[in-house]
Design a protein around this motif. Structure first.
Motif, mmCIF file in Angstrom:
data_model
loop_
_atom_site.group_PDB
_atom_site.id
_atom_site.type_symbol
_atom_site.label_atom_id
_atom_site.label_comp_id
_atom_site.label_asym_id
_atom_site.label_seq_id
_atom_site.Cartn_x
_atom_site.Cartn_y
_atom_site.Cartn_z
ATOM 1 N N PRO A 278 6.665 8.682 0.354
ATOM 2 C CA PRO A 278 6.415 7.240 0.227
ATOM 3 C C PRO A 278 7.115 6.634 -0.988
ATOM 4 O O PRO A 278 7.610 5.508 -0.928
ATOM 5 N N ALA B 274 1.163 5.597 -0.639
ATOM 6 C CA ALA B 274 0.455 6.871 -0.698
ATOM 7 C C ALA B 274 0.868 7.649 -1.940
ATOM 8 O O ALA B 274 2.052 7.727 -2.276
ATOM 9 N N PHE C 289 -3.284 5.030 -2.593
ATOM 10 C CA PHE C 289 -4.306 5.862 -1.954
ATOM 11 C C PHE C 289 -3.786 7.279 -1.763
ATOM 12 O O PHE C 289 -2.582 7.546 -1.829
ATOM 13 N N ASP C 290 -4.715 8.179 -1.506
ATOM 14 C CA ASP C 290 -4.425 9.612 -1.422
ATOM 15 C C ASP C 290 -4.864 10.130 -0.054
ATOM 16 O O ASP C 290 -5.946 10.690 0.079
ATOM 17 N N PRO C 291 -4.037 9.965 0.993
ATOM 18 C CA PRO C 291 -4.472 10.278 2.353
ATOM 19 C C PRO C 291 -4.594 11.755 2.652
ATOM 20 O O PRO C 291 -5.452 12.183 3.405
ATOM 21 N N GLU C 292 -3.738 12.562 2.075
ATOM 22 C CA GLU C 292 -3.750 14.001 2.340
ATOM 23 C C GLU C 292 -3.275 14.723 1.092
ATOM 24 O O GLU C 292 -2.090 14.938 0.912
ATOM 25 N N GLN D 180 0.853 -1.176 0.000
ATOM 26 C CA GLN D 180 0.000 0.000 0.000
ATOM 27 C C GLN D 180 0.892 1.229 0.000
ATOM 28 O O GLN D 180 1.736 1.390 0.885
ATOM 29 N N SER E 174 0.227 10.958 -2.295
ATOM 30 C CA SER E 174 0.672 12.271 -1.842
ATOM 31 C C SER E 174 1.083 12.211 -0.383
ATOM 32 O O SER E 174 0.781 11.258 0.333
ATOM 33 N N TYR E 175 1.786 13.239 0.057
ATOM 34 C CA TYR E 175 2.198 13.322 1.452
ATOM 35 C C TYR E 175 2.373 14.778 1.822
ATOM 36 O O TYR E 175 2.397 15.671 0.966
#
Length: 398
Positions: free
Chosen positions: A63, A50, A87-90, A48, A52-53
Protein backbone atom coordinates in the motif's frame (compact mmCIF):
# COMPACT_ATOMS: atom_id res chain seq x y z
CA UNK A 1 -23.86 25.63 -12.86
CA UNK A 2 -20.69 27.70 -13.27
CA UNK A 3 -22.43 30.75 -11.76
CA UNK A 4 -23.37 28.92 -8.56
CA UNK A 5 -21.34 29.86 -5.46
CA UNK A 6 -18.71 27.25 -4.40
CA UNK A 7 -20.52 26.61 -1.11
CA UNK A 8 -23.70 25.59 -2.91
CA UNK A 9 -21.80 23.37 -5.36
CA UNK A 10 -20.10 21.62 -2.46
CA UNK A 11 -23.45 21.19 -0.68
CA UNK A 12 -24.92 19.53 -3.78
CA UNK A 13 -21.96 17.16 -4.06
CA UNK A 14 -21.95 16.34 -0.34
CA UNK A 15 -25.69 15.57 -0.45
CA UNK A 16 -25.16 13.27 -3.43
CA UNK A 17 -22.35 11.48 -1.59
CA UNK A 18 -24.40 10.95 1.57
CA UNK A 19 -27.52 9.74 -0.25
CA UNK A 20 -26.15 7.94 -3.31
CA UNK A 21 -22.60 7.02 -2.35
CA UNK A 22 -19.16 7.60 -3.82
CA UNK A 23 -20.09 6.38 -7.30
CA UNK A 24 -22.58 9.22 -7.71
CA UNK A 25 -19.81 11.73 -6.96
CA UNK A 26 -17.55 10.06 -9.51
CA UNK A 27 -20.33 10.37 -12.11
CA UNK A 28 -20.94 14.01 -11.19
CA UNK A 29 -17.26 14.80 -11.74
CA UNK A 30 -17.65 13.74 -15.40
CA UNK A 31 -20.63 15.98 -16.14
CA UNK A 32 -18.86 19.34 -16.40
CA UNK A 33 -15.59 21.07 -15.60
CA UNK A 34 -17.22 23.21 -12.90
CA UNK A 35 -17.92 20.05 -10.86
CA UNK A 36 -14.69 18.19 -11.53
CA UNK A 37 -12.53 20.05 -9.03
CA UNK A 38 -15.06 20.06 -6.15
CA UNK A 39 -15.82 16.37 -6.74
CA UNK A 40 -12.16 15.45 -6.68
CA UNK A 41 -11.71 17.52 -3.54
CA UNK A 42 -14.43 15.50 -1.79
CA UNK A 43 -13.40 12.10 -3.17
CA UNK A 44 -9.77 12.58 -2.19
CA UNK A 45 -10.34 14.38 1.10
CA UNK A 46 -10.07 11.09 3.02
CA UNK A 47 -7.43 8.45 2.33
CA UNK A 48 -7.28 5.01 3.94
CA UNK A 49 -3.97 3.17 3.92
CA UNK A 50 -2.96 -0.24 5.26
CA UNK A 51 -0.02 -0.45 7.63
CA UNK A 52 0.72 -4.07 6.74
CA UNK A 53 0.04 -6.43 3.87
CA UNK A 54 0.52 -10.05 2.91
CA UNK A 55 4.05 -10.67 1.62
CA UNK A 56 3.42 -13.75 -0.47
CA UNK A 57 4.54 -14.76 -3.98
CA UNK A 58 2.48 -12.96 -6.59
CA UNK A 59 1.16 -10.32 -4.17
CA UNK A 60 0.68 -6.78 -5.44
CA UNK A 61 2.84 -3.85 -4.46
CA UNK A 62 2.57 -2.68 -0.89
CA UNK A 63 0.00 0.00 0.00
CA UNK A 64 2.84 2.40 0.73
CA UNK A 65 4.39 1.81 -2.68
CA UNK A 66 1.02 2.26 -4.42
CA UNK A 67 0.39 5.52 -2.57
CA UNK A 68 3.82 6.81 -3.59
CA UNK A 69 3.07 5.90 -7.19
CA UNK A 70 -0.31 7.66 -7.04
CA UNK A 71 1.23 10.83 -5.64
CA UNK A 72 3.91 10.87 -8.30
CA UNK A 73 1.23 10.66 -11.01
CA UNK A 74 -0.69 13.70 -9.72
CA UNK A 75 0.76 16.23 -7.30
CA UNK A 76 -2.69 17.88 -6.92
CA UNK A 77 -3.88 14.98 -4.73
CA UNK A 78 -1.74 16.23 -1.87
CA UNK A 79 -3.74 19.44 -1.57
CA UNK A 80 -7.07 17.59 -1.27
CA UNK A 81 -6.34 15.26 1.66
CA UNK A 82 -7.80 16.38 4.99
CA UNK A 83 -8.36 13.04 6.75
CA UNK A 84 -6.12 9.98 7.09
CA UNK A 85 -7.04 6.49 8.30
CA UNK A 86 -4.25 3.99 8.94
CA UNK A 87 -5.38 0.44 9.62
CA UNK A 88 -3.82 -2.97 10.12
CA UNK A 89 -5.90 -5.54 8.18
CA UNK A 90 -3.52 -8.49 8.30
CA UNK A 91 -0.50 -8.05 10.57
CA UNK A 92 1.77 -10.42 8.66
CA UNK A 93 4.60 -8.25 7.45
CA UNK A 94 5.02 -4.54 7.22
CA UNK A 95 8.64 -3.33 7.39
CA UNK A 96 9.20 -2.15 3.81
CA UNK A 97 5.61 -0.93 3.52
CA UNK A 98 5.97 1.16 6.68
CA UNK A 99 9.00 3.01 5.34
CA UNK A 100 7.35 3.66 1.97
CA UNK A 101 4.13 4.66 3.68
CA UNK A 102 6.05 7.11 5.86
CA UNK A 103 7.67 8.53 2.73
CA UNK A 104 4.29 8.92 1.02
CA UNK A 105 2.60 10.56 4.02
CA UNK A 106 5.56 12.90 4.32
CA UNK A 107 4.54 14.47 1.01
CA UNK A 108 1.24 15.68 2.44
CA UNK A 109 0.91 18.97 4.26
CA UNK A 110 0.37 17.33 7.64
CA UNK A 111 -0.46 20.70 9.23
CA UNK A 112 -3.73 20.67 7.23
CA UNK A 113 -4.92 17.26 8.46
CA UNK A 114 -8.28 17.63 10.27
CA UNK A 115 -9.07 13.99 11.05
CA UNK A 116 -6.84 11.02 11.93
CA UNK A 117 -7.68 7.41 12.75
CA UNK A 118 -5.04 4.87 13.79
CA UNK A 119 -6.29 1.28 13.96
CA UNK A 120 -3.61 -1.21 15.00
CA UNK A 121 -4.17 -4.96 14.88
CA UNK A 122 -3.31 -5.54 18.52
CA UNK A 123 -1.88 -3.76 21.53
CA UNK A 124 1.74 -4.69 20.85
CA UNK A 125 1.79 -3.74 17.19
CA UNK A 126 2.40 0.00 17.50
CA UNK A 127 5.85 -0.31 19.05
CA UNK A 128 6.89 -2.72 16.29
CA UNK A 129 6.24 -0.10 13.62
CA UNK A 130 9.22 1.37 11.84
CA UNK A 131 10.59 4.46 13.57
CA UNK A 132 10.02 6.59 10.47
CA UNK A 133 6.28 5.78 10.47
CA UNK A 134 5.91 6.43 14.21
CA UNK A 135 7.55 9.81 13.68
CA UNK A 136 5.02 10.69 10.95
CA UNK A 137 2.15 9.56 13.21
CA UNK A 138 3.32 11.93 15.95
CA UNK A 139 3.56 14.76 13.40
CA UNK A 140 -0.02 14.09 12.27
CA UNK A 141 -1.17 14.26 15.89
CA UNK A 142 0.59 17.61 16.20
CA UNK A 143 -1.37 19.09 13.27
CA UNK A 144 -2.71 22.52 14.30
CA UNK A 145 -5.81 21.73 12.21
CA UNK A 146 -6.61 18.38 13.85
CA UNK A 147 -10.24 18.30 15.03
CA UNK A 148 -10.87 14.57 15.39
CA UNK A 149 -8.70 11.63 16.41
CA UNK A 150 -9.59 7.95 16.75
CA UNK A 151 -7.22 5.47 18.39
CA UNK A 152 -7.69 1.70 18.41
CA UNK A 153 -5.08 -0.56 20.06
CA UNK A 154 -2.77 2.45 20.04
CA UNK A 155 -0.94 4.22 22.90
CA UNK A 156 -2.94 6.91 24.63
CA UNK A 157 0.25 8.96 24.99
CA UNK A 158 -0.32 10.12 21.40
CA UNK A 159 -2.98 12.45 22.82
CA UNK A 160 -0.19 14.43 24.48
CA UNK A 161 1.05 15.40 21.01
CA UNK A 162 -2.31 16.94 20.06
CA UNK A 163 -2.96 20.66 20.18
CA UNK A 164 -5.89 22.88 21.20
CA UNK A 165 -7.65 22.37 17.85
CA UNK A 166 -8.62 18.82 18.89
CA UNK A 167 -12.29 18.62 19.90
CA UNK A 168 -13.41 15.03 19.25
CA UNK A 169 -11.78 11.89 20.65
CA UNK A 170 -12.64 8.24 20.08
CA UNK A 171 -10.66 5.46 21.78
CA UNK A 172 -11.07 1.69 22.06
CA UNK A 173 -8.68 -1.08 23.02
CA UNK A 174 -6.16 1.70 23.63
CA UNK A 175 -3.61 1.58 26.40
CA UNK A 176 -1.06 3.46 28.46
CA UNK A 177 2.25 2.50 26.93
CA UNK A 178 4.98 1.43 29.32
CA UNK A 179 7.58 2.00 26.60
CA UNK A 180 9.08 5.50 26.32
CA UNK A 181 9.58 5.43 22.54
CA UNK A 182 6.11 6.34 21.25
CA UNK A 183 7.68 8.28 18.39
CA UNK A 184 10.35 10.84 17.59
CA UNK A 185 9.26 14.36 18.44
CA UNK A 186 6.78 13.17 21.07
CA UNK A 187 6.41 15.94 23.68
CA UNK A 188 6.55 15.26 27.38
CA UNK A 189 3.50 15.83 29.54
CA UNK A 190 4.92 19.18 30.69
CA UNK A 191 5.44 20.31 27.10
CA UNK A 192 1.97 19.28 25.93
CA UNK A 193 -0.63 21.82 24.93
CA UNK A 194 -4.10 21.94 26.50
CA UNK A 195 -6.83 19.97 24.69
CA UNK A 196 -10.43 20.85 25.59
CA UNK A 197 -12.77 18.17 24.24
CA UNK A 198 -16.32 18.67 22.96
CA UNK A 199 -17.04 14.95 22.50
CA UNK A 200 -15.55 11.69 23.76
CA UNK A 201 -16.34 8.12 22.72
CA UNK A 202 -14.91 5.47 25.01
CA UNK A 203 -15.33 2.13 23.24
CA UNK A 204 -14.62 -1.35 24.53
CA UNK A 205 -11.45 -1.80 26.60
CA UNK A 206 -10.22 -5.00 28.28
CA UNK A 207 -8.91 -2.67 31.00
CA UNK A 208 -11.17 0.39 30.89
CA UNK A 209 -9.88 1.75 34.20
CA UNK A 210 -6.42 2.28 32.71
CA UNK A 211 -7.83 4.36 29.84
CA UNK A 212 -10.07 6.37 32.18
CA UNK A 213 -7.20 7.01 34.57
CA UNK A 214 -5.01 8.31 31.76
CA UNK A 215 -7.65 10.80 30.66
CA UNK A 216 -8.63 11.96 34.14
CA UNK A 217 -5.10 12.13 35.54
CA UNK A 218 -3.98 14.66 32.94
CA UNK A 219 -6.47 17.49 33.65
CA UNK A 220 -3.92 20.16 32.69
CA UNK A 221 -3.50 18.56 29.26
CA UNK A 222 -6.80 16.78 28.51
CA UNK A 223 -9.79 18.81 29.68
CA UNK A 224 -13.15 17.05 29.81
CA UNK A 225 -15.02 19.66 31.85
CA UNK A 226 -16.59 21.10 28.67
CA UNK A 227 -17.73 17.84 27.10
CA UNK A 228 -21.12 18.14 25.43
CA UNK A 229 -21.38 14.60 24.02
CA UNK A 230 -20.20 11.44 25.77
CA UNK A 231 -20.46 7.80 24.63
CA UNK A 232 -19.50 5.09 27.11
CA UNK A 233 -19.20 1.33 26.65
CA UNK A 234 -19.42 -0.48 29.97
CA UNK A 235 -16.67 -3.04 29.35
CA UNK A 236 -16.57 -5.04 32.62
CA UNK A 237 -19.41 -3.83 34.82
CA UNK A 238 -17.09 -4.02 37.81
CA UNK A 239 -16.95 -1.57 40.69
CA UNK A 240 -13.72 0.22 39.76
CA UNK A 241 -14.94 0.82 36.20
CA UNK A 242 -18.20 2.22 37.56
CA UNK A 243 -16.33 4.52 39.94
CA UNK A 244 -13.98 5.92 37.29
CA UNK A 245 -16.78 6.36 34.74
CA UNK A 246 -18.73 8.17 37.43
CA UNK A 247 -15.71 10.43 37.95
CA UNK A 248 -15.59 11.16 34.22
CA UNK A 249 -19.27 12.12 34.15
CA UNK A 250 -18.86 14.23 37.29
CA UNK A 251 -16.04 16.15 35.60
CA UNK A 252 -18.40 17.20 32.78
CA UNK A 253 -21.75 17.11 34.59
CA UNK A 254 -22.54 20.80 34.02
CA UNK A 255 -21.68 20.85 30.30
CA UNK A 256 -22.99 17.42 29.23
CA UNK A 257 -25.91 17.57 26.76
CA UNK A 258 -25.93 14.09 25.17
CA UNK A 259 -25.06 10.75 26.78
CA UNK A 260 -24.86 7.48 24.83
CA UNK A 261 -24.53 4.30 26.87
CA UNK A 262 -23.76 0.70 25.93
CA UNK A 263 -24.40 -1.33 29.11
CA UNK A 264 -22.23 -4.28 30.03
CA UNK A 265 -23.81 -7.52 28.80
CA UNK A 266 -22.83 -9.92 31.57
CA UNK A 267 -22.47 -9.56 35.31
CA UNK A 268 -20.25 -11.46 37.67
CA UNK A 269 -19.30 -11.10 41.32
CA UNK A 270 -22.12 -8.66 41.89
CA UNK A 271 -21.18 -6.37 39.01
CA UNK A 272 -23.83 -4.21 37.40
CA UNK A 273 -24.53 -3.56 33.73
CA UNK A 274 -25.05 0.20 34.03
CA UNK A 275 -24.02 3.00 36.42
CA UNK A 276 -24.58 2.68 40.14
CA UNK A 277 -23.08 6.10 40.88
CA UNK A 278 -24.29 8.55 38.27
CA UNK A 279 -23.90 12.26 39.08
CA UNK A 280 -26.81 14.60 38.41
CA UNK A 281 -26.29 16.36 35.08
CA UNK A 282 -28.60 19.39 35.06
CA UNK A 283 -28.20 20.11 31.33
CA UNK A 284 -28.40 16.54 30.01
CA UNK A 285 -31.26 16.56 27.47
CA UNK A 286 -30.58 13.51 25.26
CA UNK A 287 -30.05 9.96 26.53
CA UNK A 288 -29.32 7.03 24.19
CA UNK A 289 -28.98 3.48 25.56
CA UNK A 290 -28.15 0.44 23.42
CA UNK A 291 -29.50 -2.69 25.14
CA UNK A 292 -28.16 -6.15 24.30
CA UNK A 293 -30.81 -8.84 24.83
CA UNK A 294 -29.31 -11.42 22.47
CA UNK A 295 -28.57 -13.95 25.20
CA UNK A 296 -30.77 -15.13 28.05
CA UNK A 297 -28.19 -14.65 30.83
CA UNK A 298 -27.77 -11.00 29.93
CA UNK A 299 -29.45 -8.49 32.19
CA UNK A 300 -28.90 -5.23 30.28
CA UNK A 301 -32.61 -4.52 30.26
CA UNK A 302 -32.94 -4.87 34.02
CA UNK A 303 -29.78 -2.82 34.54
CA UNK A 304 -31.13 -0.13 32.22
CA UNK A 305 -34.36 0.03 34.20
CA UNK A 306 -32.42 0.40 37.46
CA UNK A 307 -30.26 3.14 35.95
CA UNK A 308 -33.24 5.16 34.70
CA UNK A 309 -34.98 4.80 38.08
CA UNK A 310 -31.86 6.15 39.80
CA UNK A 311 -31.85 9.44 37.86
CA UNK A 312 -32.87 12.58 39.69
CA UNK A 313 -36.56 13.51 39.30
CA UNK A 314 -35.34 16.99 38.41
CA UNK A 315 -33.53 15.69 35.32
CA UNK A 316 -33.75 17.75 32.12
CA UNK A 317 -33.97 14.82 29.69
CA UNK A 318 -36.16 15.61 26.69
CA UNK A 319 -35.34 12.69 24.37
CA UNK A 320 -34.77 9.05 25.31
CA UNK A 321 -33.65 6.53 22.70
CA UNK A 322 -33.56 2.80 23.43
CA UNK A 323 -31.92 0.40 21.00
CA UNK A 324 -33.07 -3.18 21.68
CA UNK A 325 -31.03 -5.94 20.06
CA UNK A 326 -32.54 -9.44 19.98
CA UNK A 327 -31.26 -12.73 18.57
CA UNK A 328 -32.87 -15.18 16.17
CA UNK A 329 -34.72 -16.95 19.01
CA UNK A 330 -36.19 -13.77 20.50
CA UNK A 331 -39.75 -14.29 19.31
CA UNK A 332 -40.01 -17.67 21.03
CA UNK A 333 -38.41 -16.30 24.21
CA UNK A 334 -41.05 -13.60 24.59
CA UNK A 335 -43.63 -16.06 25.85
CA UNK A 336 -41.24 -17.85 28.21
CA UNK A 337 -39.65 -17.08 31.55
CA UNK A 338 -37.16 -14.62 30.13
CA UNK A 339 -39.88 -12.90 28.18
CA UNK A 340 -41.61 -12.25 31.49
CA UNK A 341 -38.41 -10.88 33.02
CA UNK A 342 -37.79 -8.58 30.05
CA UNK A 343 -41.43 -7.48 30.04
CA UNK A 344 -41.21 -6.54 33.72
CA UNK A 345 -38.05 -4.52 33.06
CA UNK A 346 -39.71 -2.67 30.18
CA UNK A 347 -42.72 -1.95 32.38
CA UNK A 348 -40.38 -0.40 34.96
CA UNK A 349 -38.85 1.74 32.21
CA UNK A 350 -42.30 2.82 30.99
CA UNK A 351 -43.43 3.77 34.47
CA UNK A 352 -40.19 5.57 35.22
CA UNK A 353 -40.11 7.78 32.13
CA UNK A 354 -43.82 8.55 32.36
CA UNK A 355 -43.70 9.67 35.98
CA UNK A 356 -40.08 10.69 36.61
CA UNK A 357 -39.00 12.60 33.50
CA UNK A 358 -40.84 15.93 33.68
CA UNK A 359 -39.34 17.39 30.48
CA UNK A 360 -39.55 14.29 28.31
CA UNK A 361 -40.91 14.86 24.80
CA UNK A 362 -40.14 11.60 23.03
CA UNK A 363 -39.24 7.96 23.71
CA UNK A 364 -37.85 6.27 20.61
CA UNK A 365 -37.38 2.50 20.60
CA UNK A 366 -35.40 0.92 17.78
CA UNK A 367 -35.58 -2.87 17.46
CA UNK A 368 -32.78 -4.93 15.92
CA UNK A 369 -33.22 -8.61 15.08
CA UNK A 370 -31.66 -10.83 12.39
CA UNK A 371 -35.11 -12.08 11.32
CA UNK A 372 -37.19 -9.27 9.76
CA UNK A 373 -40.31 -11.44 10.06
CA UNK A 374 -40.09 -11.06 13.85
CA UNK A 375 -40.09 -7.27 13.88
CA UNK A 376 -43.85 -6.75 14.02
CA UNK A 377 -44.42 -9.29 16.81
CA UNK A 378 -41.56 -7.86 18.88
CA UNK A 379 -42.75 -4.30 18.25
CA UNK A 380 -46.25 -5.16 19.51
CA UNK A 381 -44.78 -6.89 22.56
CA UNK A 382 -42.53 -3.90 23.37
CA UNK A 383 -45.42 -1.42 23.14
CA UNK A 384 -47.56 -3.56 25.45
CA UNK A 385 -44.71 -4.11 27.92
CA UNK A 386 -43.76 -0.42 28.18
CA UNK A 387 -47.41 0.50 28.73
CA UNK A 388 -46.79 4.19 28.04
CA UNK A 389 -50.25 5.75 27.66
CA UNK A 390 -50.89 6.59 23.98
CA UNK A 391 -52.40 9.95 24.89
CA UNK A 392 -48.98 11.17 26.07
CA UNK A 393 -47.71 11.01 22.48
CA UNK A 394 -44.28 10.04 23.77
CA UNK A 395 -43.68 6.61 22.26
CA UNK A 396 -42.30 5.89 18.80
CA UNK A 397 -41.27 2.25 18.12
CA UNK A 398 -39.32 1.56 14.93
Amino acid sequence: MISLPPELIYLIISTAASRKGVESVKNLSLTCSALRGPCQSLLLSHIQVAISYSRIPGSTASPGARLLELLSSSSRIVSYVKRITMFDPEPLWAGENERKLAGALDQFNLTKIEGFALICGDEGKYHLLDESLREVIVRICKSPSLLTISLSSAPLQLLLACGPSLKHLQVEYSFQSNQPDVGAGMPSCRESQVVSLDSLQLGYHPNPVSALQFILRHPQTIRVDRLRTLRLNMSTGEDDEDAWMGSLVKACQNSLKTLKLVPHAYTRDGAESVFRRFPHCPNLTTLDIQVDATGLPRDCLQGTASFLESLSPSNAIEALHLGLEFNIRARRSLTGVWGGIWSAALRRIGNCVTLGFPHLRTVTVEIHTPDPDDIQAIRTWVVEALAIPPETGLLDVA
